[in-house]
Write a protein that holds these residues in place. Structure first.
Motif, PDB file in Angstrom:
ATOM      1  N   PHE A  88     -18.178  27.769  10.970  1.00 49.47           N
ATOM      2  CA  PHE A  88     -18.098  28.472  12.344  1.00 49.47           C
ATOM      3  C   PHE A  88     -17.741  27.349  13.297  1.00 49.47           C
ATOM      4  N   PHE A  89     -18.230  26.080  13.017  1.00 52.56           N
ATOM      5  CA  PHE A  89     -18.098  24.853  13.777  1.00 52.56           C
ATOM      6  C   PHE A  89     -16.459  24.644  13.957  1.00 52.56           C
ATOM      7  N   VAL A  90     -15.740  24.639  12.708  1.00 53.47           N
ATOM      8  CA  VAL A  90     -14.376  24.142  12.570  1.00 53.47           C
ATOM      9  C   VAL A  90     -13.593  25.286  13.444  1.00 53.47           C
ATOM     10  N   SER A  91     -14.166  26.620  13.271  1.00 51.63           N
ATOM     11  CA  SER A  91     -13.361  27.981  13.752  1.00 51.63           C
ATOM     12  C   SER A  91     -13.566  28.016  15.391  1.00 51.63           C
ATOM     13  N   SER A  92     -14.656  27.452  15.725  1.00 50.07           N
ATOM     14  CA  SER A  92     -15.159  27.702  17.034  1.00 50.07           C
ATOM     15  C   SER A  92     -14.574  26.511  17.948  1.00 50.07           C
ATOM     16  N   VAL A  93     -14.457  25.393  17.410  1.00 53.88           N
ATOM     17  CA  VAL A  93     -13.912  24.210  17.985  1.00 53.88           C
ATOM     18  C   VAL A  93     -12.811  24.174  18.774  1.00 53.88           C
ATOM     19  N   SER A  94     -12.081  25.090  18.392  1.00 50.90           N
ATOM     20  CA  SER A  94     -10.785  25.246  18.964  1.00 50.90           C
ATOM     21  C   SER A  94     -10.605  25.413  20.762  1.00 50.90           C
ATOM     22  N   TRP A  95     -11.437  26.510  21.131  1.00 47.95           N
ATOM     23  CA  TRP A  95     -11.325  26.920  22.541  1.00 47.95           C
ATOM     24  C   TRP A  95     -12.028  25.767  23.284  1.00 47.95           C
ATOM     25  N   VAL A  96     -13.013  25.285  22.812  1.00 47.34           N
ATOM     26  CA  VAL A  96     -13.853  24.216  23.428  1.00 47.34           C
ATOM     27  C   VAL A  96     -13.083  22.828  23.613  1.00 47.34           C
ATOM     28  N   ALA A  97     -12.362  22.571  22.582  1.00 48.27           N
ATOM     29  CA  ALA A  97     -11.341  21.458  22.324  1.00 48.27           C
ATOM     30  C   ALA A  97     -10.375  21.504  23.362  1.00 48.27           C
ATOM     31  N   MET A  98      -9.681  22.640  23.502  1.00 44.08           N
ATOM     32  CA  MET A  98      -8.587  23.111  24.546  1.00 44.08           C
ATOM     33  C   MET A  98      -9.091  22.572  25.745  1.00 44.08           C
ATOM     34  N   LYS A  99     -10.175  23.400  26.045  1.00 40.24           N
ATOM     35  CA  LYS A  99     -10.753  23.200  27.439  1.00 40.24           C
ATOM     36  C   LYS A  99     -10.997  21.683  27.803  1.00 40.24           C
ATOM     37  N   SER A 100     -11.596  21.125  26.628  1.00 47.01           N
ATOM     38  CA  SER A 100     -11.790  19.570  26.871  1.00 47.01           C
ATOM     39  C   SER A 100     -10.989  18.819  27.201  1.00 47.01           C
ATOM     40  N   THR A 101      -9.583  19.161  26.303  1.00 48.73           N
ATOM     41  CA  THR A 101      -8.396  18.366  26.363  1.00 48.73           C
ATOM     42  C   THR A 101      -7.868  18.564  27.666  1.00 48.73           C
ATOM     43  N   ASP A 102      -7.930  19.755  28.353  1.00 50.38           N
ATOM     44  CA  ASP A 102      -7.277  20.042  29.589  1.00 50.38           C
ATOM     45  C   ASP A 102      -7.940  19.248  30.737  1.00 50.38           C
ATOM     46  N   THR A 103      -9.458  19.107  30.537  1.00 52.77           N
ATOM     47  CA  THR A 103     -10.062  18.266  31.517  1.00 52.77           C
ATOM     48  C   THR A 103      -9.942  16.899  31.552  1.00 52.77           C
ATOM     49  N   ALA A 104      -9.897  16.345  30.165  1.00 51.15           N
ATOM     50  CA  ALA A 104      -9.248  14.933  30.079  1.00 51.15           C
ATOM     51  C   ALA A 104      -8.024  14.690  30.626  1.00 51.15           C
ATOM     52  N   ILE A 105      -7.145  15.309  30.225  1.00 53.25           N
ATOM     53  CA  ILE A 105      -5.975  15.110  30.657  1.00 53.25           C
ATOM     54  C   ILE A 105      -5.859  15.141  32.107  1.00 53.25           C
ATOM     55  N   LEU A 106      -6.331  16.182  32.887  1.00 53.35           N
ATOM     56  CA  LEU A 106      -6.310  16.548  34.234  1.00 53.35           C
ATOM     57  C   LEU A 106      -6.952  15.359  35.043  1.00 53.35           C
ATOM     58  N   GLY A 107      -8.228  14.860  34.361  1.00 56.32           N
ATOM     59  CA  GLY A 107      -8.921  13.798  35.032  1.00 56.32           C
ATOM     60  C   GLY A 107      -7.854  12.526  35.103  1.00 56.32           C
ATOM     61  N   HIS A 108      -6.942  12.423  34.312  1.00 55.95           N
ATOM     62  CA  HIS A 108      -6.054  11.269  34.321  1.00 55.95           C
ATOM     63  C   HIS A 108      -4.878  11.314  35.563  1.00 55.95           C
ATOM     64  N   VAL A 109      -4.666  12.813  35.736  1.00 54.90           N
ATOM     65  CA  VAL A 109      -3.658  13.090  36.714  1.00 54.90           C
ATOM     66  C   VAL A 109      -4.174  12.834  38.013  1.00 54.90           C
ATOM     67  N   GLY A 110      -5.667  13.228  38.348  1.00 55.32           N
ATOM     68  CA  GLY A 110      -6.080  13.057  39.617  1.00 55.32           C
ATOM     69  C   GLY A 110      -7.557  13.631  39.784  1.00 55.32           C
ATOM     70  N   THR A 111      -8.294  12.989  40.241  1.00 54.61           N
ATOM     71  CA  THR A 111      -9.713  13.701  40.556  1.00 54.61           C
ATOM     72  C   THR A 111      -9.486  15.049  41.197  1.00 54.61           C
ATOM     73  N   ARG A 112      -8.481  15.176  42.108  1.00 55.72           N
ATOM     74  CA  ARG A 112      -8.447  16.557  42.798  1.00 55.72           C
ATOM     75  C   ARG A 112      -8.182  17.527  42.158  1.00 55.72           C
ATOM     76  N   TYR A 113      -7.360  17.158  40.805  1.00 55.93           N
ATOM     77  CA  TYR A 113      -7.169  18.356  39.802  1.00 55.93           C
ATOM     78  C   TYR A 113      -8.234  18.731  38.900  1.00 55.93           C
ATOM     79  N   LEU A 114      -9.149  17.620  38.969  1.00 52.51           N
ATOM     80  CA  LEU A 114     -10.131  18.022  38.105  1.00 52.51           C
ATOM     81  C   LEU A 114     -11.400  18.930  38.767  1.00 52.51           C
ATOM     82  N   ASP A 115     -11.385  18.508  40.116  1.00 54.85           N
ATOM     83  CA  ASP A 115     -12.308  19.358  40.894  1.00 54.85           C
ATOM     84  C   ASP A 115     -11.773  20.903  41.175  1.00 54.85           C
ATOM     85  N   ALA A 116     -10.382  20.883  41.263  1.00 53.98           N
ATOM     86  CA  ALA A 116      -9.778  22.522  41.270  1.00 53.98           C
ATOM     87  C   ALA A 116     -10.047  23.080  39.957  1.00 53.98           C
TER      88      ALA A 116
END
Length: 494
Positions: free
Chosen positions: A43-71
């Motif tokens: 279940f963990f391997v199968s469910s990690v996809s969505w959380v990982a994608m959201k976490s990846t988006d947040t991590a990448i945008l955090g390095h683009v700028g705090t403005r986009y992290l807040d958005a």
């Protein structure tokens, strides 16, 4: 013997699903632990996809700028409050109990019914996402922030059909302990989302190019969600035909199996389940609003820490899913004693697991926060509230595991009522009181969150330990359209 055929798609976790026969055998702790942890891992391997994608988006945008992290934080607080209605968590309950009762064709009919119900629900949810901008302007004055949040939500609205299709199909397989369709696509989705995000958003890997920035992020996520749905359909349905044994009498594309009785039965469980999870997100939206009222930095830290909560929830939620799946199969098979013992073992395992996670959070808080931001001010803020955050994390995750037990029985109304008490009698008032009368920072927010979840845990444990397990087995058999009530069979056997 457990199934070990590499082509059948099922993890070799326990005995094949046979015709239900009531049993009086006690659950062996070591065997139960092995089965539970094996299914949890799948279940963990199968469910990690969505959380990982959201976490990846947040991590990448955090390095683009705090403005986009807040958005994105603002966008998620709004879209999650409505997007929960298309999750349709109840399909696993119907399918696992039908499979436990050896009524495979009914399991297929429940999949059809689920798609019929969620297709109707999807329309208003998509409309709500498309109107994110006007909705947020009622509460937020920063026009630039609202514009970015609205763009993010509008693009993600396009992925809703894929999200519904993927979640229900993989839930259908997982309820039968057929885990390959979901855990095989998860690594592909994670890697694809990360690689495309680094290239298209940040421009990494291409000389003299900085990427498309923020605008590419939701586009990448949407495309990846359609890719993972296509993989499941083509590989595991068209080629491997893992769904074939559950095909209804009139075929997969006939509406005849979606009877009014099944439609109503599904909606009766779906409605309180959807409201329960919606209430959870509305509560966190209210808590997020309190955090946002403190400062933009507090909102950014709250968003990042909430991602950490969800990362932990991926693991404990997988454990809860494993407990609920085994519970549904046992109740459908009439094994009320095994269901009760399995649940108790699962709760103990969850406490041990969460204790380890909390220890990690307290020991290396700054390193965890650096996944999402490199702003030293935000890192300092997260480190200062690590103890209160750890308490909130523990209670949140344990409450989710406890919630999966009555939910796995099919008691969605009980989950709704318990969640309402924990959220609106406990958590939201506690957060407001702590912020107003103790200290105006995130330490107060997390203290209130922990207190509310603690109340919810007490209510859920009360439900679990006062359950009439024989009656729940009888209800599961009736729901699975099996003639003989399991409770009567077990009582006669004794």
């Amino acid at each position: 013997m457990a199934s070990t055929d590499p082509e059948d798609g099922a993890a070799p976790l326990e005995e094949p699903l046979l015709a239900p026969e009531p049993t009086e055998e006690k659950v062996q702790v070591t065997t139960e632990l092995a089965d539970l942890l094996g299914l949890t891992a799948a279940f963990f391997v199968s469910s990690v996809s969505w959380v990982a994608m959201k976490s990846t988006d947040t991590a990448i945008l955090g390095h683009v700028g705090t403005r986009y992290l807040d958005a994105t934080a603002l966008s998620d607080l709004y879209t999650m409050s409505t997007g929960v209605f298309v999750q349709g968590r109840v399909l696993g309950v119907f399918v696992s109990q039908a499979i436990g009762a050896d009524n495979k064709k009914l399991a297929g009919a429940w999949l059809q019914t689920s798609y019929a119900v969620l297709s109707l629900v999807l329309i208003p949810v998509a409309v709500a996402w498309l109107f994110t901008g006007p909705a947020l302007r009622l509460f937020v004055r920063n026009d630039t922030l609202v514009k970015d949040a609205a763009y993010y939500a509008t693009v993600l609205a396009l992925c809703l059909p894929a999200r519904v299709g993927f979640s229900q199909l993989t839930q259908f397989f997982s309820a039968q302990k057929i885990m390959r369709p979901s855990y095989a696509t998860a690594p592909i989705a994670m890697v694809l989302n990360l690689v495309l995000g680094l290239i298209l958003v940040l421009g990494i890997g291409i000389p003299d190019w900085r990427g498309f920035g923020f605008k590419a992020c939701p586009v990448v996520t949407t495309c990846v969600e359609y890719v993972q749905l296509a993989i499941v359909i083509v590989v595991f349905c068209v080629i491997k035909k893992l769904h074939a044994s559950c095909e209804p009498d009139n075929g997969w594309f006939s509406m005849k199996e979606i009877t009014s009785e099944r439609f109503v039965a599904y909606v009766k469980m779906y409605a309180p389940a959807a409201l329960a999870i919606a209430s959870d997100f509305w509560r966190m939206t209210a808590v997020g609003a309190v955090a946002a009222s403190l400062s933009e930095d507090d909102l950014g830290v709250f968003n990042a820490s909430y991602r950490i909560m969800w990362m932990a929830l991926t693991l404990t939620g997988s454990l809860g899913g494993a407990i609920a799946t085994k519970l549904g199969l046992r109740l459908g098979a009439g094994d009320s004693k095994g269901a009760r013992q399995g649940v108790r073992i699962g709760l103990v395992v969850s406490v041990v697991l969460l204790s380890i996670i909390v220890l990690v959070v307290i020991t290396i808080p700054r390193q965890l926060a650096m996944i999402f931001t490199n702003d030293s001010k935000l890192l300092d803020l997260f480190e200062r509230c690590r103890y209160e955050f750890a308490a909130a994390l523990f209670m949140m995750n344990f409450a989710v595991v406890c919630e999966r037990v009555p939910f796995g029985m099919g008691r969605a109304k009980a989950v709704l009522y318990a969640g309402a008490v924990g959220s609106w009698v406990g958590q939201v008032p506690a957060v407001i009181l702590c912020v107003e009368f103790w200290r105006k920072d995130l330490r107060s927010v997390y203290t209130g969150v922990a207190a509310g979840y603690a109340l919810l845990v007490v209510v859920l444990l009360g439900i679990i330990f006062t359950t009439d397990w024989r009656q729940q087995a009888a209800d599961a058999r009736a729901r699975s359209e099996v003639d003989a009530p399991a409770a009567e069979e077990e009582e006669a056997a004794q």
